[in-house]
Design a protein around this motif. Structure first.
Motif, PDB file in Angstrom:
ATOM      1  N   LEU A 297      75.027  -0.419  24.189  1.00  0.00           N
ATOM      2  CA  LEU A 297      75.109  -1.549  25.108  1.00  0.00           C
ATOM      3  C   LEU A 297      74.034  -2.573  24.792  1.00  0.00           C
ATOM      4  CD1 LEU A 297      75.482   0.499  28.403  1.00  0.00           C
ATOM      5  CD2 LEU A 297      77.314  -0.466  27.005  1.00  0.00           C
ATOM      6  N   GLU A 298      74.368  -3.841  25.021  1.00  0.00           N
ATOM      7  CA  GLU A 298      73.401  -4.936  24.933  1.00  0.00           C
ATOM      8  C   GLU A 298      73.576  -5.779  26.175  1.00  0.00           C
ATOM      9  OE1 GLU A 298      73.501  -7.259  21.364  1.00  0.00           O
ATOM     10  OE2 GLU A 298      73.959  -5.506  20.151  1.00  0.00           O
ATOM     11  N   PRO A 299      72.524  -6.058  26.931  1.00  0.00           N
ATOM     12  CA  PRO A 299      71.170  -5.561  26.720  1.00  0.00           C
ATOM     13  C   PRO A 299      71.102  -4.057  26.969  1.00  0.00           C
ATOM     14  CG  PRO A 299      71.300  -6.784  28.779  1.00  0.00           C
ATOM     15  CD  PRO A 299      72.623  -6.906  28.108  1.00  0.00           C
ATOM     16  N   ASP A 300      69.920  -3.503  26.786  1.00  0.00           N
ATOM     17  CA  ASP A 300      69.696  -2.079  26.966  1.00  0.00           C
ATOM     18  C   ASP A 300      70.143  -1.638  28.364  1.00  0.00           C
ATOM     19  OD1 ASP A 300      67.633   0.257  27.755  1.00  0.00           O
ATOM     20  OD2 ASP A 300      67.947   0.199  25.578  1.00  0.00           O
ATOM     21  N   ALA A 301      70.721  -0.448  28.467  1.00  0.00           N
ATOM     22  CA  ALA A 301      71.255   0.066  29.734  1.00  0.00           C
ATOM     23  C   ALA A 301      70.211   0.105  30.841  1.00  0.00           C
ATOM     24  CB  ALA A 301      71.856   1.456  29.520  1.00  0.00           C
ATOM     25  N   SER A 302      68.961   0.309  30.501  1.00  0.00           N
ATOM     26  CA  SER A 302      67.914   0.375  31.530  1.00  0.00           C
ATOM     27  C   SER A 302      67.674  -0.977  32.190  1.00  0.00           C
ATOM     28  CB  SER A 302      66.614   0.916  30.938  1.00  0.00           C
ATOM     29  OG  SER A 302      66.138   0.060  29.916  1.00  0.00           O
ATOM     30  N   ASP A 303      68.139  -2.061  31.553  1.00  0.00           N
ATOM     31  CA  ASP A 303      67.942  -3.406  32.085  1.00  0.00           C
ATOM     32  C   ASP A 303      69.155  -3.934  32.854  1.00  0.00           C
ATOM     33  OD1 ASP A 303      65.406  -3.547  30.899  1.00  0.00           O
ATOM     34  OD2 ASP A 303      66.238  -4.355  29.034  1.00  0.00           O
ATOM     35  N   LEU A 304      70.219  -3.145  32.961  1.00  0.00           N
ATOM     36  CA  LEU A 304      71.469  -3.622  33.562  1.00  0.00           C
ATOM     37  C   LEU A 304      71.621  -3.174  35.013  1.00  0.00           C
ATOM     38  CD1 LEU A 304      73.803  -2.943  30.514  1.00  0.00           C
ATOM     39  CD2 LEU A 304      73.124  -5.197  31.410  1.00  0.00           C
ATOM     40  N   HIS A 305      72.316  -4.019  35.792  1.00  0.00           N
ATOM     41  CA  HIS A 305      72.582  -3.744  37.208  1.00  0.00           C
ATOM     42  C   HIS A 305      74.048  -4.057  37.494  1.00  0.00           C
ATOM     43  CE1 HIS A 305      68.299  -3.403  37.574  1.00  0.00           C
ATOM     44  NE2 HIS A 305      68.132  -4.643  37.144  1.00  0.00           N
ATOM     45  N   ALA A 306      74.553  -3.533  38.592  1.00  0.00           N
ATOM     46  CA  ALA A 306      75.945  -3.788  38.979  1.00  0.00           C
ATOM     47  C   ALA A 306      76.212  -5.288  39.006  1.00  0.00           C
ATOM     48  CB  ALA A 306      76.238  -3.161  40.337  1.00  0.00           C
TER      49      ALA A 306
END
Length: 132
Positions: A71-80
């Motif tokens: 995933l881009e961006p990194d999964a830790s930076d993503l929100h619903a």
């Protein structure tokens, strides 16, 4: 089964998929759900599939050894609600087994597969839990 459709257990493969637009539809502290752009729900399935695929939020999670998708961006930076890209960077794999489904497998989405190649990243062949 050790051979099918031109593949043999032990073959080396190089896979990749161009990044595609996707959307995060839900998150938990450890996982996020992506609205999956490649399959559609099978209305005649005995299994229900909601059209999403889950990924670990932690970039160091062992679960990343069980999927080629990134995933881009990194999964830790993503929100619903966030837009993201999902794709497969060039990844070298080894075919570890081949399975035939007769009748085609009912996983809840279309198309129903008649074969599956089980593969493991070349750099993780010693890890008994790695692969997809």
């Amino acid at each position: 089964m050790t051979e099918a459709l031109g593949y043999t257990v032990g073959d080396l493969l190089l896979i990749s998929a161009e990044a595609f637009d996707a959307r995060v539809v839900g998150t938990t502290p450890r996982r996020l759900l992506i609205d999956w752009p490649w399959c559609e729900a099978d209305p005649e399935s005995a299994n229900s599939w909601d059209g999403t695929v889950g990924f670990p939020r932690d970039p160091d999670a062992h679960d990343w050894q069980n999927t080629p998708w990134r995933l881009e961006p990194d999964a830790s930076d993503l929100h619903a609600g966030d837009a993201c890209f999902v794709g497969i960077p060039p990844t070298e794999l080894r075919v570890s087994s081949i399975e035939r489904f007769d009748p085609p497998a009912d996983f809840g989405f279309l198309p129903r597969p008649d074969y599956a190649l089980e593969v493991v990243p070349v750099d993780a062949t010693e890890d008994q839990e790695a692969g997809y």
